[in-house]
Design a protein around this motif. Structure first.
Motif, short mmCIF file in Angstrom:
data_model
loop_
_atom_site.label_atom_id
_atom_site.label_comp_id
_atom_site.label_asym_id
_atom_site.label_seq_id
_atom_site.Cartn_x
_atom_site.Cartn_y
_atom_site.Cartn_z
N ASN A 115 0.80 -1.22 0.00
CA ASN A 115 0.00 0.00 0.00
C ASN A 115 0.84 1.27 0.00
O ASN A 115 0.43 2.28 -0.58
CB ASN A 115 -0.95 -0.01 1.20
N GLY A 118 2.68 1.08 -3.68
CA GLY A 118 1.81 0.98 -4.86
C GLY A 118 2.39 0.09 -5.94
O GLY A 118 2.09 0.24 -7.12
N GLN A 121 -0.26 -1.45 -8.12
CA GLN A 121 -1.43 -0.60 -8.29
C GLN A 121 -2.15 -0.81 -9.62
O GLN A 121 -3.28 -0.37 -9.81
CB GLN A 121 -1.04 0.87 -8.15
N GLU A 124 -4.51 -3.84 -8.11
CA GLU A 124 -5.19 -3.78 -6.83
C GLU A 124 -5.27 -2.34 -6.35
O GLU A 124 -4.49 -1.48 -6.76
CB GLU A 124 -4.45 -4.62 -5.79
N THR A 125 -6.23 -2.07 -5.48
CA THR A 125 -6.39 -0.74 -4.92
C THR A 125 -5.38 -0.55 -3.79
O THR A 125 -5.32 -1.36 -2.86
CB THR A 125 -7.81 -0.54 -4.36
N CYS A 126 -4.58 0.50 -3.90
CA CYS A 126 -3.57 0.79 -2.88
C CYS A 126 -4.00 2.02 -2.10
O CYS A 126 -4.36 3.05 -2.68
CB CYS A 126 -2.21 1.02 -3.53
N VAL A 127 -3.96 1.93 -0.78
CA VAL A 127 -4.37 3.03 0.09
C VAL A 127 -3.18 3.37 0.99
O VAL A 127 -2.84 2.61 1.90
CB VAL A 127 -5.60 2.64 0.95
#
Length: 203
Positions: A115, A118, A121, A124-127
């Motif tokens: 996350n 990234g 990214q 996948e969704t990176c936060v």
């Protein structure tokens, strides 16, 4: 028999160290997971989770998940000192500490890395904020591990086990998060220094 892997990845490292401890040499096939090779249809047919490592047997049967692969070899090549334990109590303690280290340490470290950087990214969704929280959770876990190692020579007791492999891989991987094992955690530091000298981790 062959193992599909990306050698430096934490999951592949766990299998490699485990096999080295057992003095087993298995053919390796490198998979470019950063380039998305594991997303191909041909790889997905081999891997139930779409990830590495994957063990492919002579008859084409495949096994994914690093601990499942280790368990396969432990059963196929039994030895006097199983890294999963021998007695019921040893097996229970090793399983307990293996899961604690994996879910409170290694998994959290990997979530922080993915996350914050990234790196995947594109798939996948990176936060970033979750990455920061994960990094803090990892830092909070290290004193717990230090406390445990003040009570025993290794993670799950007096013998080196698969729980130590997971913890060692975690300690190496967290360098990517600018976290190191240092003397402020004396028991963890002494354990890490000792395990770092094992031939299996220096391949």
């Amino acid at each position: 028999m062959k193992i599909y892997e990306l050698a430096p990845s934490p999951s592949a490292r766990r299998v490699s160290i485990f096999l080295a401890e057992m003095n087993l040499n298995i053919e390796r096939v490198s998979v470019d997971i950063r380039g998305g090779e594991n997303l191909s249809a041909s790889f997905q047919e081999k891997s139930a989770n779409g990830l590495i490592p994957v063990l492919e047997l002579e008859d084409g049967t495949t096994i994914c998940e690093s601990l499942a692969i280790c368990r396969y070899f432990d059963e196929m090549y039994p030895s006097e000192h199983s890294l999963f334990g021998r007695t019921a109590l040893e097996k229970a303690h090793i399983e307990m500490w293996q899961r604690i280290v994996e879910f409170k340490g290694l998994f959290v470290a990997m979530q922080a890395f993915r996350n914050l950087t990234g790196i995947y990214q594109d798939r996948e969704t990176c936060v970033e904020s979750w990455g920061q929280v994960s990094r803090e959770r990892l830092l909070a876990f290290l004193p717990e591990l230090d406390q445990r190692l003040s009570q025993s020579a290794y993670i799950a007791g007096d013998q080196f086990s698969v729980a130590d492999i997971t913890a060692f891989v975690m300690c190496n991987f967290m360098k990517n998060l600018d976290i190191t094992v240092n003397p402020s955690l004396p028991s963890l530091h002494a354990w890490f220094t000792k395990v770092s000298q094992r031939p299996s981790v220096n391949q």
